[in-house]
Scaffold this motif. Sequence first.
Motif, PDB file in Angstrom:
ATOM      1  N   GLU A 120     -34.172 -30.877  37.499  1.00 30.55           N
ATOM      2  CA  GLU A 120     -32.767 -30.550  37.321  1.00 30.55           C
ATOM      3  C   GLU A 120     -31.914 -31.810  37.411  1.00 30.55           C
ATOM      4  O   GLU A 120     -32.343 -32.846  37.919  1.00 30.55           O
ATOM      5  CB  GLU A 120     -32.319 -29.540  38.392  1.00 30.55           C
ATOM      6  N   THR A 121     -30.696 -31.701  36.915  1.00 28.91           N
ATOM      7  CA  THR A 121     -29.734 -32.793  37.036  1.00 28.91           C
ATOM      8  C   THR A 121     -29.545 -33.148  38.508  1.00 28.91           C
ATOM      9  O   THR A 121     -29.490 -32.273  39.361  1.00 28.91           O
ATOM     10  CB  THR A 121     -28.387 -32.373  36.426  1.00 28.91           C
ATOM     11  N   PHE A 122     -29.439 -34.452  38.798  1.00 31.81           N
ATOM     12  CA  PHE A 122     -29.226 -34.871  40.179  1.00 31.81           C
ATOM     13  C   PHE A 122     -28.269 -36.057  40.204  1.00 31.81           C
ATOM     14  O   PHE A 122     -27.992 -36.682  39.176  1.00 31.81           O
ATOM     15  CB  PHE A 122     -30.557 -35.234  40.852  1.00 31.81           C
ATOM     16  N   MET A 123     -27.767 -36.351  41.390  1.00 39.49           N
ATOM     17  CA  MET A 123     -26.837 -37.463  41.571  1.00 39.49           C
ATOM     18  C   MET A 123     -27.465 -38.531  42.451  1.00 39.49           C
ATOM     19  O   MET A 123     -28.329 -38.243  43.271  1.00 39.49           O
ATOM     20  CB  MET A 123     -25.518 -36.966  42.166  1.00 39.49           C
ATOM     21  N   VAL A 124     -27.010 -39.759  42.266  1.00 44.46           N
ATOM     22  CA  VAL A 124     -27.528 -40.910  43.011  1.00 44.46           C
ATOM     23  C   VAL A 124     -26.363 -41.814  43.363  1.00 44.46           C
ATOM     24  O   VAL A 124     -25.457 -42.022  42.541  1.00 44.46           O
ATOM     25  CB  VAL A 124     -28.554 -41.721  42.180  1.00 44.46           C
ATOM     26  N   THR A 125     -26.381 -42.367  44.568  1.00 47.03           N
ATOM     27  CA  THR A 125     -25.413 -43.407  44.894  1.00 47.03           C
ATOM     28  C   THR A 125     -25.973 -44.295  45.990  1.00 47.03           C
ATOM     29  O   THR A 125     -27.032 -44.037  46.556  1.00 47.03           O
ATOM     30  CB  THR A 125     -24.043 -42.826  45.300  1.00 47.03           C
ATOM     31  N   TYR A 126     -25.232 -45.362  46.271  1.00 46.24           N
ATOM     32  CA  TYR A 126     -25.598 -46.291  47.325  1.00 46.24           C
ATOM     33  C   TYR A 126     -25.029 -45.786  48.649  1.00 46.24           C
ATOM     34  O   TYR A 126     -23.992 -45.126  48.673  1.00 46.24           O
ATOM     35  CB  TYR A 126     -25.070 -47.688  47.006  1.00 46.24           C
ATOM     36  N   SER A 127     -25.677 -46.149  49.741  1.00 43.07           N
ATOM     37  CA  SER A 127     -25.259 -45.656  51.058  1.00 43.07           C
ATOM     38  C   SER A 127     -24.256 -46.565  51.743  1.00 43.07           C
ATOM     39  O   SER A 127     -24.002 -46.398  52.937  1.00 43.07           O
ATOM     40  CB  SER A 127     -26.489 -45.484  51.951  1.00 43.07           C
ATOM     41  N   LEU A 148     -28.143 -38.877  29.001  1.00 43.99           N
ATOM     42  CA  LEU A 148     -29.025 -38.719  30.160  1.00 43.99           C
ATOM     43  C   LEU A 148     -28.429 -39.255  31.441  1.00 43.99           C
ATOM     44  O   LEU A 148     -28.841 -38.837  32.535  1.00 43.99           O
ATOM     45  CB  LEU A 148     -30.355 -39.445  29.905  1.00 43.99           C
ATOM     46  N   ALA A 149     -27.475 -40.171  31.355  1.00 43.96           N
ATOM     47  CA  ALA A 149     -27.026 -40.862  32.561  1.00 43.96           C
ATOM     48  C   ALA A 149     -25.536 -41.168  32.517  1.00 43.96           C
ATOM     49  O   ALA A 149     -24.986 -41.513  31.472  1.00 43.96           O
ATOM     50  CB  ALA A 149     -27.810 -42.163  32.749  1.00 43.96           C
ATOM     51  N   THR A 150     -24.922 -41.054  33.696  1.00 48.83           N
ATOM     52  CA  THR A 150     -23.524 -41.442  33.878  1.00 48.83           C
ATOM     53  C   THR A 150     -23.436 -42.354  35.092  1.00 48.83           C
ATOM     54  O   THR A 150     -24.023 -42.072  36.134  1.00 48.83           O
ATOM     55  CB  THR A 150     -22.625 -40.212  34.114  1.00 48.83           C
ATOM     56  N   PHE A 188     -22.403 -43.789  42.340  1.00 51.36           N
ATOM     57  CA  PHE A 188     -21.992 -42.417  42.029  1.00 51.36           C
ATOM     58  C   PHE A 188     -22.472 -42.027  40.627  1.00 51.36           C
ATOM     59  O   PHE A 188     -21.698 -41.687  39.736  1.00 51.36           O
ATOM     60  CB  PHE A 188     -20.478 -42.255  42.182  1.00 51.36           C
ATOM     61  N   PHE A 189     -23.791 -42.117  40.455  1.00 51.77           N
ATOM     62  CA  PHE A 189     -24.445 -41.775  39.193  1.00 51.77           C
ATOM     63  C   PHE A 189     -24.687 -40.272  39.094  1.00 51.77           C
ATOM     64  O   PHE A 189     -24.831 -39.572  40.100  1.00 51.77           O
ATOM     65  CB  PHE A 189     -25.818 -42.456  39.107  1.00 51.77           C
ATOM     66  N   VAL A 190     -24.805 -39.809  37.854  1.00 54.64           N
ATOM     67  CA  VAL A 190     -25.351 -38.480  37.566  1.00 54.64           C
ATOM     68  C   VAL A 190     -26.464 -38.687  36.548  1.00 54.64           C
ATOM     69  O   VAL A 190     -26.242 -39.319  35.505  1.00 54.64           O
ATOM     70  CB  VAL A 190     -24.291 -37.511  37.000  1.00 54.64           C
ATOM     71  N   LEU A 220     -26.380 -43.889  28.163  1.00 52.16           N
ATOM     72  CA  LEU A 220     -25.634 -44.229  29.375  1.00 52.16           C
ATOM     73  C   LEU A 220     -24.141 -44.243  29.088  1.00 52.16           C
ATOM     74  O   LEU A 220     -23.677 -44.940  28.187  1.00 52.16           O
ATOM     75  CB  LEU A 220     -26.074 -45.602  29.902  1.00 52.16           C
ATOM     76  N   PHE A 221     -23.388 -43.480  29.883  1.00 52.91           N
ATOM     77  CA  PHE A 221     -21.943 -43.404  29.736  1.00 52.91           C
ATOM     78  C   PHE A 221     -21.286 -43.697  31.076  1.00 52.91           C
ATOM     79  O   PHE A 221     -21.904 -43.549  32.136  1.00 52.91           O
ATOM     80  CB  PHE A 221     -21.524 -42.021  29.228  1.00 52.91           C
ATOM     81  N   ALA A 222     -20.034 -44.125  31.024  1.00 51.77           N
ATOM     82  CA  ALA A 222     -19.326 -44.503  32.247  1.00 51.77           C
ATOM     83  C   ALA A 222     -18.123 -43.610  32.475  1.00 51.77           C
ATOM     84  O   ALA A 222     -17.297 -43.401  31.577  1.00 51.77           O
ATOM     85  CB  ALA A 222     -18.892 -45.963  32.180  1.00 51.77           C
TER      86      ALA A 222
END
Length: 272
Positions: A120-127, A148-150, A188-190, A220-222
Amino acid sequence: MQVVLLAGGLGSRLSEETVSIPKPMVEVYGRPIILHVMDIYSHWGHNDFVVACGYKSMMMKKFFHDLYFMNNDFTVAVQDGNCALRPNRPMDWNVSVVDTGQHTMTGGRLRRLREWLGNETFMVTYSDGVGNIDIEALVAFHRSHGGLATVTAVQPPARFGNLELVDNQVVEFTEKVLKQETWINGGFFVFEPEVLDYLSGDDEPLEQAPLAALARDGELFAYKHTGFWHPMDTVRDRDHLNQLCASGDVPWMKMPSPGAVGQLPQAFATNV
């Protein structure tokens, strides 16, 4: 939607703190900065976290294992150790803490989480970076462009004053200058699950070949974020964030309420 927190780096530029604790555990106003990052997502109803730790991973695991008790008040009977918990601050979070290797790079850490993330779609970011990101608008933007990516594009905080010169004369001195044309990777990626196929090994930074390949493929989009964003890379950054909190201003928590998504910013392909 699951949120991956990249939390395994050495944090060498903050060595005054990270010689004894992992960087995400460095405190901002009495709380580890990773909790401030999680607060941002929790505000938008995203409470399912996967912490990709590495450096001093045992400390990170112990912290989250004990967080339930540390977050609440309790009475303990010293004679037998029985505890009566007195809830203080509700925290409806589910946190998976995964040791992704001490020397693994960011792309490798994400790759090691494949079995934790499902399909499934997930999010990623730095801590170690906070911002008043409208997560609801970010996700809506991601779904709107079909890629695929933001990545969330932010404008770097000003660190130096600016001199406006005419010949050799200073005609204006500005204490802080923000270069409006400059955009950088703010985390703050998706991601769609297929992004994991762009990751090849432990020694690969997410920010280099994988994102470049996604950009070349038009995937890849911003999402342009013009509000508050600030990393915690140095002691100066840590002190600045502490000062903001001490003054009663926590700008990364100044966000609209869920359900109030504004106009989506225009997408643009980028090789951050």
